[in-house]
Scaffold this motif. Structure first.
Motif, short mmCIF file in Angstrom:
data_model
loop_
_atom_site.label_atom_id
_atom_site.label_comp_id
_atom_site.label_asym_id
_atom_site.label_seq_id
_atom_site.Cartn_x
_atom_site.Cartn_y
_atom_site.Cartn_z
N SER A 114 0.76 -1.19 0.03
CA SER A 114 0.05 0.28 -0.22
C SER A 114 0.97 1.31 0.16
O SER A 114 0.32 2.27 -0.07
CB SER A 114 -1.18 -0.12 1.22
OG SER A 114 -0.50 -0.07 2.44
N ASP A 115 1.94 1.24 0.21
CA ASP A 115 2.96 2.32 0.04
C ASP A 115 3.49 2.49 -1.07
O ASP A 115 4.14 3.58 -1.57
CB ASP A 115 4.41 2.18 0.79
CG ASP A 115 3.98 1.94 2.51
OD1 ASP A 115 3.22 2.82 2.74
OD2 ASP A 115 4.64 1.17 3.14
N LEU A 116 3.15 1.85 -2.19
CA LEU A 116 3.50 1.92 -3.76
C LEU A 116 2.37 2.72 -4.37
O LEU A 116 1.11 2.61 -4.14
CB LEU A 116 3.39 0.50 -4.72
CG LEU A 116 4.47 -0.51 -3.80
CD1 LEU A 116 4.53 -1.77 -4.75
CD2 LEU A 116 6.00 0.23 -4.28
N ASP A 117 2.61 4.04 -4.95
CA ASP A 117 1.56 4.76 -5.35
C ASP A 117 1.29 4.10 -7.13
O ASP A 117 0.29 4.33 -7.27
CB ASP A 117 2.20 6.19 -5.66
CG ASP A 117 2.39 6.75 -4.30
OD1 ASP A 117 1.43 7.27 -4.02
OD2 ASP A 117 3.44 6.83 -3.78
N CYS A 118 2.32 3.41 -7.65
CA CYS A 118 1.89 3.09 -8.97
C CYS A 118 2.94 1.75 -9.20
O CYS A 118 4.16 1.86 -9.07
CB CYS A 118 2.08 4.06 -10.01
SG CYS A 118 1.50 3.41 -11.47
#
Ligand SMILES: [Zn+2]
Length: 291
Positions: free
Chosen positions: A115-119
């Motif tokens: 969930s810390d990945l934006d894309c």
């Protein structure tokens, strides 16, 4: 504090493939399918890299490596591999994921959750690039070029790119736009500021992209960039000796891609050209200062 972009290579598994995979030259899928099943002594071990880009506008992950499920104990497990891949692909890749190296484990060692990945940016749909996608549930966006997605679902790519790795994952499809970048002059500007460009480099698959990460400068003498080739090249030897990787769909287009990569490496602002399968890749993070 000056703003920076950091690119971290993350090794997410290994594969023992035919030596024609990195250096097949004119060994392509139509002519030489039998070479997929090379004997052991004709195989080489290659790493499988994903790349984390830490950008002032968020965290971007380029590709995902193989999933933990095909290597539960961290070693080559033919049974687990066959449960995940059709027979011909299980034989083609002979993959494994050492402990601590699955993408979620790599992120965890950096203190990050999916969930810390934006894309998540997928360069193409081959299992060594998309296999870990479903373990990254919670990432804010997953994006892929429409050209890759369209053909994957409909053509011979189906045999090479099993649906199980992406089916049911909501994914944004984007269209390339005309660009002055790339062998095909098609690219997509992920943030709209020129700092992350997916560049269509067809040949391995039609819709495959390499990724250009730049400081966004338009002036050539101030422009700095890192090129992530994905499978347009497997190692620097491909573009330095003009040997195309094997089992692509169009060796002529692959050669054009290699010529473009060679021209990029010679540009003044080139900080690094990194491939996804280079056994000699230096995994140290690379930092680009923004203007
Ligand atoms: Zn690959």
């Amino acid at each position: 504090m000056p703003k920076t972009i950091t690119i971290r290579p993350l090794c997410c598994g290994c594969m023992r493939v035919s030596e024609s995979v990195p250096y097949g030259n004119d060994v392509n899928l139509k002519l030489s399918a039998h070479q997929i099943f090379a004997r052991d002594e004709k195989r080489v071990v290659l790493p499988v890299y994903a790349f984390l880009i830490e950008h002032p506008q968020g965290r971007f992950l380029i590709d995902t490596g193989f999933p933990r499920e095909l290597s539960p104990k961290g070693e080559y497990d033919p049974k687990a591999v066959s449960a995940m891949l059709p027979k011909h692909l299980a034989q083609f890749y002979r993959p494994w994921v050492p402990q601590g190296m699955a993408i979620t484990e790599q992120l965890e060692s950096l203190g990050l959750k999916p969930s810390d990945l934006d894309c998540v940016v997928l360069t193409h749909f081959d299992p060594d690039h998309i296999g870990g996608l479903k373990s990254l549930k919670g990432a804010k966006r997953d994006i892929v070029a429409e050209d890759e997605y369209f053909w994957t679902c409909r053509t011979v790519y189906r045999a090479r790119q099993p649906q199980r790795f992406y089916q049911g994952v909501p994914m944004e499809h984007y269209w390339f736009k005309g660009s002055d970048v790339g062998p095909n002059r098609w690219a997509y500007d992920v943030l709209g500021d020129g700092t992350i460009l997916t560049v269509n480099v067809p040949g391995h698959t039609d819709g495959m992209v390499s990724v250009l990460v730049t400081n966004g400068e338009l002036l050539e003498h101030k422009h700095r960039f890192v090129l992530l080739t994905s499978d347009a090249a497997f190692t620097p030897r491909n573009w330095r000796e003009m040997i195309t990787p094997g089992f692509g769909f169009d060796p002529k287009l692959q050669r054009r891609g290699l010529e473009w990569i060679a021209s990029q490496e010679k540009r003044e602002g080139c900080l690094a050209v990194l491939t996804s399968h280079d056994p000699d890749l230096n995994p140290q993070p690379i930092t680009i200062a923004l203007a």
